[in-house]
Design a protein around this motif. Structure first.
Motif, PDB file in Angstrom:
ATOM      1  N   VAL A 157      51.307  34.769  55.303  1.00 45.66           N
ATOM      2  CA  VAL A 157      52.086  34.596  53.794  1.00 45.66           C
ATOM      3  C   VAL A 157      52.869  36.091  53.612  1.00 45.66           C
ATOM      4  N   SER A 158      54.157  35.945  52.878  1.00 43.79           N
ATOM      5  CA  SER A 158      54.932  36.968  52.713  1.00 43.79           C
ATOM      6  C   SER A 158      54.296  37.817  51.769  1.00 43.79           C
ATOM      7  N   ASP A 159      54.999  39.001  51.551  1.00 40.57           N
ATOM      8  CA  ASP A 159      54.418  40.038  50.604  1.00 40.57           C
ATOM      9  C   ASP A 159      54.678  39.252  49.058  1.00 40.57           C
ATOM     10  N   SER A 160      55.807  38.589  48.865  1.00 38.58           N
ATOM     11  CA  SER A 160      56.097  38.100  47.588  1.00 38.58           C
ATOM     12  C   SER A 160      55.036  36.784  47.215  1.00 38.58           C
ATOM     13  N   GLU A 161      54.649  36.145  48.553  1.00 39.36           N
ATOM     14  CA  GLU A 161      53.642  35.103  47.914  1.00 39.36           C
ATOM     15  C   GLU A 161      52.254  35.680  47.792  1.00 39.36           C
ATOM     16  N   LEU A 162      51.959  36.631  48.533  1.00 38.65           N
ATOM     17  CA  LEU A 162      50.747  37.553  48.322  1.00 38.65           C
ATOM     18  C   LEU A 162      50.807  37.970  46.764  1.00 38.65           C
ATOM     19  N   ALA A 163      51.624  38.592  46.424  1.00 35.83           N
ATOM     20  CA  ALA A 163      51.973  39.202  44.815  1.00 35.83           C
ATOM     21  C   ALA A 163      51.735  38.086  44.114  1.00 35.83           C
ATOM     22  N   GLY A 164      52.349  36.930  44.251  1.00 34.84           N
ATOM     23  CA  GLY A 164      52.029  35.895  43.172  1.00 34.84           C
ATOM     24  C   GLY A 164      50.740  35.338  43.234  1.00 34.84           C
ATOM     25  N   HIS A 165      49.963  35.199  44.220  1.00 31.73           N
ATOM     26  CA  HIS A 165      48.740  35.066  44.496  1.00 31.73           C
ATOM     27  C   HIS A 165      47.848  35.720  43.704  1.00 31.73           C
ATOM     28  N   ARG A 166      47.969  37.372  43.868  1.00 32.62           N
ATOM     29  CA  ARG A 166      47.343  38.289  43.243  1.00 32.62           C
ATOM     30  C   ARG A 166      47.573  38.205  41.674  1.00 32.62           C
ATOM     31  N   GLU A 167      48.726  37.878  41.374  1.00 29.60           N
ATOM     32  CA  GLU A 167      48.968  37.980  39.920  1.00 29.60           C
ATOM     33  C   GLU A 167      48.250  36.624  39.390  1.00 29.60           C
ATOM     34  N   VAL A 168      48.223  35.716  39.588  1.00 30.35           N
ATOM     35  CA  VAL A 168      47.314  34.465  39.439  1.00 30.35           C
ATOM     36  C   VAL A 168      45.809  34.863  39.272  1.00 30.35           C
ATOM     37  N   PHE A 169      45.556  35.466  40.296  1.00 31.06           N
ATOM     38  CA  PHE A 169      43.913  36.038  40.347  1.00 31.06           C
ATOM     39  C   PHE A 169      43.699  37.000  39.138  1.00 31.06           C
ATOM     40  N   VAL A 170      44.409  37.967  38.772  1.00 26.10           N
ATOM     41  CA  VAL A 170      44.374  38.803  37.754  1.00 26.10           C
ATOM     42  C   VAL A 170      44.497  38.373  36.479  1.00 26.10           C
ATOM     43  N   GLU A 171      45.259  37.278  36.375  1.00 24.21           N
ATOM     44  CA  GLU A 171      45.709  36.786  35.112  1.00 24.21           C
ATOM     45  C   GLU A 171      44.226  35.840  34.813  1.00 24.21           C
ATOM     46  N   ARG A 172      43.719  35.395  35.832  1.00 21.96           N
ATOM     47  CA  ARG A 172      42.506  34.302  35.728  1.00 21.96           C
ATOM     48  C   ARG A 172      41.301  35.417  35.119  1.00 21.96           C
ATOM     49  N   LEU A 173      41.203  36.502  35.858  1.00 23.41           N
ATOM     50  CA  LEU A 173      40.052  37.374  35.378  1.00 23.41           C
ATOM     51  C   LEU A 173      40.364  38.084  34.089  1.00 23.41           C
ATOM     52  N   SER A 174      41.649  38.254  33.645  1.00 21.79           N
ATOM     53  CA  SER A 174      41.874  38.948  32.359  1.00 21.79           C
ATOM     54  C   SER A 174      41.727  37.917  31.206  1.00 21.79           C
ATOM     55  N   SER A 175      41.943  36.530  31.556  1.00 21.00           N
ATOM     56  CA  SER A 175      41.903  35.443  30.503  1.00 21.00           C
ATOM     57  C   SER A 175      40.664  34.888  30.275  1.00 21.00           C
ATOM     58  N   TYR A 176      39.939  34.932  31.255  1.00 24.66           N
ATOM     59  CA  TYR A 176      38.668  34.244  31.284  1.00 24.66           C
ATOM     60  C   TYR A 176      37.867  34.493  29.785  1.00 24.66           C
ATOM     61  N   PRO A 177      37.259  33.496  29.307  1.00 23.83           N
ATOM     62  CA  PRO A 177      37.279  32.171  29.446  1.00 23.83           C
ATOM     63  C   PRO A 177      38.121  31.143  29.010  1.00 23.83           C
ATOM     64  N   ALA A 178      39.429  31.663  28.702  1.00 22.71           N
ATOM     65  CA  ALA A 178      40.496  30.930  28.073  1.00 22.71           C
ATOM     66  C   ALA A 178      41.341  30.159  29.123  1.00 22.71           C
ATOM     67  N   TRP A 179      40.685  29.357  29.892  1.00 22.40           N
ATOM     68  CA  TRP A 179      41.334  28.698  31.002  1.00 22.40           C
ATOM     69  C   TRP A 179      41.700  27.171  30.517  1.00 22.40           C
ATOM     70  N   PRO A 180      42.853  26.687  30.398  1.00 25.46           N
ATOM     71  CA  PRO A 180      43.197  25.432  29.876  1.00 25.46           C
ATOM     72  C   PRO A 180      42.021  24.285  30.593  1.00 25.46           C
TER      73      PRO A 180
END
Length: 203
Positions: A157-180
């Motif tokens: 994976v490219s650095d940008s792909e990894l950054a996007g994946h990490r962003e999703v991961f962090v957003e999920r942790l931060s917003s739990y349990p408000a996942w659609p």
């Protein structure tokens, strides 16, 4: 103790771009909300502090397993952690209600590409085919199995792909349990385990 317990299980984290990046990002979140256990760093001798792990689990609402796919399953220390920490009479079985009502979320990386995890690829199945043992583990404990977050082709994976994946991961942790999707998931299942399923003498 924290509301979210992140368990990282990578045997060689120093060589990992993906798992190391995710665990570092999780550790940077507010400690009162997220607690990170790097299992291979905590237990290099594989001697697990069961009482400490059970206390962290009991306090958490969301349990996250971050690991690279090993032979279509989890790395050995995470399996040992499961064997020793989620014990009969504590995590499942008669009186084993410590995990009931919690959520389990898998965050998995694979060496194979997404094309490799198709019926025509060399793994012969979509990656979803390898979740049932984890899903049933959650069900046995009365936990809800959340849709896993997967990154294929982790070595490429490219650095940008990894950054996007990490962003999703962090957003999920931060917003739990408000996942659609959580509102659309069924309640935690119940799996009755007879008291005599685990006799004193091992089989």
């Amino acid at each position: 103790m924290s509301e979210i317990l992140v368990l990282g299980a990578h045997p060689h984290l120093e060589r990992s771009r993906v798992n190391r990046s995710l665990l570092k990002a999780a550790a940077a979140l507010p400690p009162g909300r997220v607690q990170v256990h790097d299992l291979y760093a905590r237990y290099p001798d594989f001697h697990i502090d069961v009482a400490a792990e059970q206390a962290a689990l009991a306090a958490a609402k969301l349990v996250v397993w971050v690991f690279p796919m090993h032979w279509y399953s989890q790395p050995p220390l995470l399996k040992l952690w499961l064997d020793e920490v989620v014990s009969f009479g504590w995590g499942y079985g008669p009186g084993g209600d410590a995990l009931r009502g919690k959520d389990l979320w898998l965050v998995v990386s694979t060496g194979g590409t997404d094309e490799a995890y198709t019926p025509g690829g060399h793994h012969r199945h979509f990656v979803d085919a390898f979740w049932p043992p984890h899903e049933q583990t959650a069900a046995l404990c009365g936990m809800r199995f959340l849709p896993p977050l997967v990154l294929h082709g982790a070595h490429q994976v490219s650095d940008s792909e990894l950054a996007g994946h990490r962003e999703v991961f962090v957003e999920r942790l931060s917003s739990y349990p408000a996942w659609p999707e959580i509102s659309e998931l069924p309640a935690c299942p119940g799996c009755h385990v007879p008291a005599d399923e685990r006799p004193e003498e091992s089989h």
